[in-house]
Design a protein around this motif. Structure first.
Motif, mmCIF file in Angstrom:
data_model
loop_
_atom_site.group_PDB
_atom_site.id
_atom_site.type_symbol
_atom_site.label_atom_id
_atom_site.label_comp_id
_atom_site.label_asym_id
_atom_site.label_seq_id
_atom_site.Cartn_x
_atom_site.Cartn_y
_atom_site.Cartn_z
ATOM 1 N N VAL A 350 0.852 -1.197 0.000
ATOM 2 C CA VAL A 350 0.000 0.000 0.000
ATOM 3 C C VAL A 350 0.883 1.242 0.000
ATOM 4 O O VAL A 350 0.673 2.181 -0.787
ATOM 5 N N ILE A 351 1.911 1.242 0.853
ATOM 6 C CA ILE A 351 2.793 2.399 0.940
ATOM 7 C C ILE A 351 3.732 2.450 -0.261
ATOM 8 O O ILE A 351 4.005 3.524 -0.811
ATOM 9 N N THR A 352 4.217 1.285 -0.704
ATOM 10 C CA THR A 352 5.042 1.264 -1.910
ATOM 11 C C THR A 352 4.252 1.810 -3.099
ATOM 12 O O THR A 352 4.786 2.580 -3.910
ATOM 13 N N GLY A 403 6.967 -7.531 -9.779
ATOM 14 C CA GLY A 403 6.588 -6.259 -10.383
ATOM 15 C C GLY A 403 6.889 -5.082 -9.473
ATOM 16 O O GLY A 403 7.416 -4.050 -9.916
ATOM 17 N N PHE A 404 6.590 -5.213 -8.196
ATOM 18 C CA PHE A 404 6.855 -4.134 -7.242
ATOM 19 C C PHE A 404 8.348 -3.931 -7.045
ATOM 20 O O PHE A 404 8.819 -2.794 -6.893
ATOM 21 N N ILE A 405 9.092 -5.019 -7.049
ATOM 22 C CA ILE A 405 10.545 -4.895 -6.882
ATOM 23 C C ILE A 405 11.161 -4.188 -8.089
ATOM 24 O O ILE A 405 11.934 -3.232 -7.942
ATOM 25 N N LYS A 411 12.054 3.318 -10.110
ATOM 26 C CA LYS A 411 11.464 4.639 -9.918
ATOM 27 C C LYS A 411 11.781 5.326 -8.591
ATOM 28 O O LYS A 411 11.695 6.549 -8.477
ATOM 29 N N LEU A 412 12.111 4.557 -7.570
ATOM 30 C CA LEU A 412 12.244 5.127 -6.233
ATOM 31 C C LEU A 412 13.696 5.218 -5.794
ATOM 32 O O LEU A 412 14.509 4.347 -6.094
ATOM 33 N N GLN A 413 14.012 6.282 -5.078
ATOM 34 C CA GLN A 413 15.331 6.487 -4.523
ATOM 35 C C GLN A 413 15.417 5.861 -3.129
ATOM 36 O O GLN A 413 14.393 5.707 -2.443
ATOM 37 N N PRO A 414 16.606 5.493 -2.671
ATOM 38 C CA PRO A 414 16.750 5.006 -1.293
ATOM 39 C C PRO A 414 16.194 6.038 -0.312
ATOM 40 O O PRO A 414 16.492 7.217 -0.419
ATOM 41 N N GLY A 415 15.374 5.613 0.600
ATOM 42 C CA GLY A 415 14.785 6.522 1.574
ATOM 43 C C GLY A 415 13.412 7.029 1.187
ATOM 44 O O GLY A 415 12.699 7.592 2.031
ATOM 45 N N THR A 416 12.993 6.861 -0.099
ATOM 46 C CA THR A 416 11.671 7.350 -0.518
ATOM 47 C C THR A 416 10.546 6.643 0.222
ATOM 48 O O THR A 416 9.577 7.277 0.657
ATOM 49 N N LEU A 417 10.660 5.329 0.365
ATOM 50 C CA LEU A 417 9.616 4.575 1.045
ATOM 51 C C LEU A 417 9.450 5.045 2.489
ATOM 52 O O LEU A 417 8.324 5.252 2.971
ATOM 53 N N GLU A 450 18.162 -4.849 0.101
ATOM 54 C CA GLU A 450 17.368 -4.325 1.213
ATOM 55 C C GLU A 450 16.184 -3.510 0.700
ATOM 56 O O GLU A 450 15.088 -3.566 1.251
ATOM 57 N N ALA A 451 16.411 -2.756 -0.367
ATOM 58 C CA ALA A 451 15.325 -1.965 -0.960
ATOM 59 C C ALA A 451 14.246 -2.888 -1.520
ATOM 60 O O ALA A 451 13.042 -2.664 -1.318
ATOM 61 N N ALA A 452 14.654 -3.932 -2.233
ATOM 62 C CA ALA A 452 13.701 -4.878 -2.801
ATOM 63 C C ALA A 452 12.857 -5.523 -1.706
ATOM 64 O O ALA A 452 11.629 -5.660 -1.833
ATOM 65 N N ALA A 453 13.504 -5.918 -0.607
ATOM 66 C CA ALA A 453 12.781 -6.520 0.512
ATOM 67 C C ALA A 453 11.774 -5.532 1.102
ATOM 68 O O ALA A 453 10.634 -5.897 1.423
ATOM 69 N N ALA A 454 12.178 -4.290 1.241
ATOM 70 C CA ALA A 454 11.294 -3.278 1.827
ATOM 71 C C ALA A 454 10.061 -3.046 0.977
ATOM 72 O O ALA A 454 8.951 -2.855 1.503
ATOM 73 N N TYR A 455 10.215 -3.039 -0.362
ATOM 74 C CA TYR A 455 9.085 -2.762 -1.239
ATOM 75 C C TYR A 455 7.963 -3.797 -1.090
ATOM 76 O O TYR A 455 6.800 -3.499 -1.370
ATOM 77 N N ILE A 456 8.314 -5.007 -0.653
ATOM 78 C CA ILE A 456 7.286 -6.037 -0.455
ATOM 79 C C ILE A 456 7.113 -6.383 1.027
ATOM 80 O O ILE A 456 6.598 -7.447 1.380
#
Length: 585
Positions: A350-352, A403-405, A411-417, A450-456
Motif C-alpha cells: 500500500v505504501i510502496t 513487479g513491485f521490486i 522509480k524510487l530512490q533510497p529513503g523514498t519509502l 534491502e530496498a527490494a525486501a522493503a518494497y514487499i
C-alpha cells in the motif's frame, strides 16, 4: 497470486520482592520483550501510569499456610516436605484414557465442589489430593472472593497426549468491588490408580498463566484506580486482552482518585502480572474510545485464529477520528497488538504503491509480473509464471512481488519509502495513544537487496497491527489521524499529506483486491465501501506469517497471525469477522 515475500471466592500465595521500590509479593523478573525490541512508554503522567500498571504495596494478610507449603502446592510437588507422594496419587498404567463422558462427569463434580469452597472434596477428585488441597486452600485464602462460579464451557476434547481436556470459565466477585474477574482455563482428566477418572492436578488448573513456583494473591494498590468504560459508558471488565491495558489508564489532571486492590500473579523470572483490578464503586470513570461490542467480536476472532498456540493480534480503528475501537491479542500478557515489531509482508505494498503513484506510475501503467527477478538476490511469486501484460493495479490485486521490486528499483530512490511512510502515513513518528506502544521502524535501505525486501514488506521493517490498521484508515479517509485510546491523549500530525489523487487510486486498487484479488475470499459478502490488502511475511523458518488490512465504511482493521500462512487465510478471516460486525457501507 498469493503473497510471498521472498514471500479466569479464592486463594494465592505470599512472599516478598522488590519492584520499582514497592514490596509487592512473591516472585520477580523482567517484562516480556518483543521480537525486536521493547515498547516505548506513553509520554503523559508516566509516574502514575507505572504505579497503576504494575507497582503494588502491602499483600493482604496470609494465614493458615506457610510459604514453603504454598509454593510446594503450586509447583505440584509433594506437600509433605518432599517425601513420597501421598496415597491416592495416580500411577501411569496402560489403561485406556477416560472417555469424554467420564471426563465431563468428573470435571463437573470437581468444579462444583471447588466452587462451593469444599477444597477437601475437590482435591479428592484429583490425582494428587494433598497437593491439590493445599493449593486450592491457599487460593481460597489469598484470593478471597465473595462468590466463585466455575462452569464447563463445552464437551471434553482430546489433548495432545490423547487424554481428555475440559475447558471451563471462572467468574469471581469480590466484596467492595464492581464487576467480576472472569477467565477461561482447562483441566486434564486421567485414570487414577483405582482406575477411576480424576482431574490431573497442575498449577494451570487455578489459572492458565500459573506455572511452577508462581503465586496469585490479592494485593492493595498504593495508587489510584479508575473504572474504565467504553465510548458508550459500558464496562470493559472481563476482556482478556484488556486485563493488562486497563491498569495503565490514568485519570485526567485534577480528577478525584480512590485506592483499590488487584489480583496479581508473580513468577520467578517475570514481572508481576496484574490479572484483575478490584475497583470500588466510588472510583471515578475514565471513558476510552473502545467499543465493548466490537471488542467482544475482536477477542473471539483472535481466539479462533490463535488456536493451537499461534500468536495473533487485531486492531480496529475509526478512520474519521483515529479512535481505537478494539484491540485483541493472544497470548495474553504481552500486548503484541500495539507493542510488537514484525515485517508486514505485502500489506506494505500500500505504501510502496503510494510512492510509485507519486513518482508518476498510474494504476494502468504496465508493470510486468515476471516469474523471477534479481536485485541481485533472486525473488519470486507464489503464483509462478510470467505475466507480461500486468499493470500496477494487477500487480497490487494479485500481490506480485517481482513487479513491485522491479518498478520500485527503477522509480524510487533510497529513503523514498521511509519518507512517504512518515510524511503521509505517520509511520515512524512518536505516537502517544494513551498506553505503552511501539512505533513503526522503516529504515533507509543500504543496498538494492534491502530496498527490494522493503518494497514487499520484508527485511528490517518493523510494524504491528496498530500501525497497519492506521495505514488502512489513512487510505479510507485520505488523511492520517494518529490512533488514540482516549480523546485527551497527545497526538502527533504527519508533516505531509496523502495527495487526493493518490488516495483515490489506492482506494480503487484496494477495492479491486477485496472483490477480485487475493482478499476476495474473506471479504466475500461485505457490502458498501470496502478495500483490502493481503500480506504473507517470511519469518525465517518454514512457516509464514499471515497479515491482512482492510476497511469497510468508517472502520479499518489490521490483523496478523504468527505462522498463520497466507494473508487471506487466518488474518483475513479474523479481520472480516470484525468488519462484518462493525463496518457499514
Amino acid at each position: 497470486m498469493q503473497d510471498a515475500g521472498g514471500p479466569d471466592g479464592y486463594q494465592g500465595y505470599a512472599g516478598n520482592i522488590e519492584f520499582d521500590g514497592y514490596d509487592i509479593g512473591d516472585g520477580d523478573g523482567d517484562r516480556n520483550g518483543d521480537e525486536a525490541g521493547a515498547p516505548r512508554r506513553s509520554g503523559a503522567r508516566k509516574a502514575v501510569l507505572a504505579a497503576v500498571g504494575g507497582v503494588f504495596a502491602a499483600l493482604l494478610a496470609v494465614g493458615g499456610y506457610g510459604l514453603h507449603n504454598i509454593v510446594t502446592a503450586v509447583q505440584g510437588g509433594p506437600s509433605n516436605g518432599g517425601g513420597a507422594q501421598p496415597s491416592g496419587t495416580s500411577a501411569r498404567t496402560p489403561q485406556a484414557p477416560p472417555t469424554a463422558e467420564e471426563a465431563a462427569a468428573v470435571a463437573q463434580d470437581f468444579l462444583a465442589t471447588w466452587g462451593r469452597g469444599d477444597v477437601t472434596a475437590a482435591s479428592a477428585l484429583t490425582d494428587r489430593p494433598e497437593t491439590a488441597r493445599a493449593a486450592l486452600a491457599a487460593f481460597q485464602q489469598n484470593v478471597p472472593a465473595r462468590t466463585l462460579a466455575l462452569t464447563a464451557t463445552g464437551p471434553a476434547t482430546t489433548g495432545t497426549d490423547g487424554e481428555p481436556v475440559v475447558g471451563f470459565r471462572t467468574k469471581a466477585e469480590f466484596e467492595g468491588a464492581t464487576g467480576a474477574w472472569e477467565y477461561d482455563s482447562t483441566l486434564g482428566v486421567v485414570r487414577g490408580a483405582s482406575g477411576r477418572a480424576v482431574v490431573r492436578w497442575a498449577p494451570t488448573v487455578l489459572h492458565p498463566h500459573l506455572t511452577q513456583g508462581g503465586t496469585i494473591a490479592v494485593k492493595t494498590l498504593p495508587d489510584p484506580v479508575f473504572k474504565a468504560t467504553d465510548r458508550n459508558g459500558k464496562p470493559l471488565d472481563g476482556f482478556p486482552s484488556l486485563a493488562a491495558v486497563l491498569p495503565m489508564i490514568t485519570p485526567a489532571d485534577g480528577e478525584a482518585v480512590v485506592s483499590g486492590r488487584a489480583v496479581v500473579l508473580s513468577a520467578t523470572g517475570r514481572e508481576p502480572e496484574q490479572l484483575y483490578v478490584l475497583t470500588p464503586p466510588s472510583a471515578p470513570q475514565v471513558k476510552l474510545t473502545l467499543d465493548a461490542e466490537l471488542q467482544r467480536v475482536a477477542e473471539e476472532a483472535v481466539k479462533q485464529q490463535a488456536a493451537g498456540g499461534k500468536p495473533a493480534s487485531l486492531v480496529a480503528i475509526q478512520p474519521s477520528t483515529g479512535h481505537i475501537l478494539a484491540m485483541a491479542y493472544s497470548p495474553s500478557g504481552h500486548n503484541r497488538a500495539v507493542s510488537a515489531g514484525q515485517a508486514p509482508g505485502s500489506t506494505m505494498k500500500v505504501i510502496t504503491s503510494a510512492a510509485l503513484l507519486e513518482a508518476g506510475v498510474t494504476p494502468d501503467t504496465v508493470v510486468p509480473c515476471k516469474d523471477t527477478t534479481n536485485s541481485p538476490r533472486q525473488w519470486h511469486n507464489d503464483e509462478r509464471g510470467d505475466f507480461p501484460s500486468y499493470t500496477l493495479a494487477d500487480d497490487f490485486s494479485r500481490s506480485c512481488n517481482t513487479g513491485f521490486i522491479d518498478k520500485g528499483l527503477e522509480k524510487l530512490q533510497p529513503g523514498t519509502l521511509a519518507k512517504v511512510a512518515r510524511e503521509q502515513f505517520g509511520l515512524g513518528l512518536e505516537w502517544h495513544i494513551g498506553i505503552d506502544s511501539r512505533d513503526a521502524t522503516i529504515p533507509v535501505p543500504r543496498s538494492n537487496d534491502e530496498a527490494a525486501a522493503a518494497y514487499i514488506g520484508q527485511g528490517t521493517i518493523q510494524v504491528n497491527s496498530l500501525a497497519m490498521a492506521s495505514v488502512a484508515a489513512t487510505v479510507q479517509s485520505g488523511r492520517f489521524r494518529q490512533p488514540v485510546l482516549r480523546d485527551d491523549a497527545e497526538r502527533v500530525t504527519a508533516p505531509g499529506a496523502l495527495p487526493a489523487g493518490v488516495a483515490r487510486d489506492l482506494r480503487a486498487m484496494m477495492a479491486r483486491t477485496a472483490t477480485q484479488g487475493t482478499a476476495r475470499t474473506p471479504m466475500a459478502g461485505l457490502t458498501g465501501q470496502i478495500g483490502a490488502k493481503t500480506g504473507t511475511a517470511e519469518s525465517g523458518g518454514t512457516t509464514t506469517n499471515s497479515w491482512f488490512i482492510a476497511y469497510r465504511g468508517d472502520l479499518a482493521v489490521a490483523a496478523e497471525v504468527d505462522g498463520g500462512g497466507h494473508g487471506f487465510a487466518a488474518a483475513g478471516v479474523a479481520a472480516a469477522q470484525v468488519l462484518k460486525a462493525g463496518g457499514k457501507g
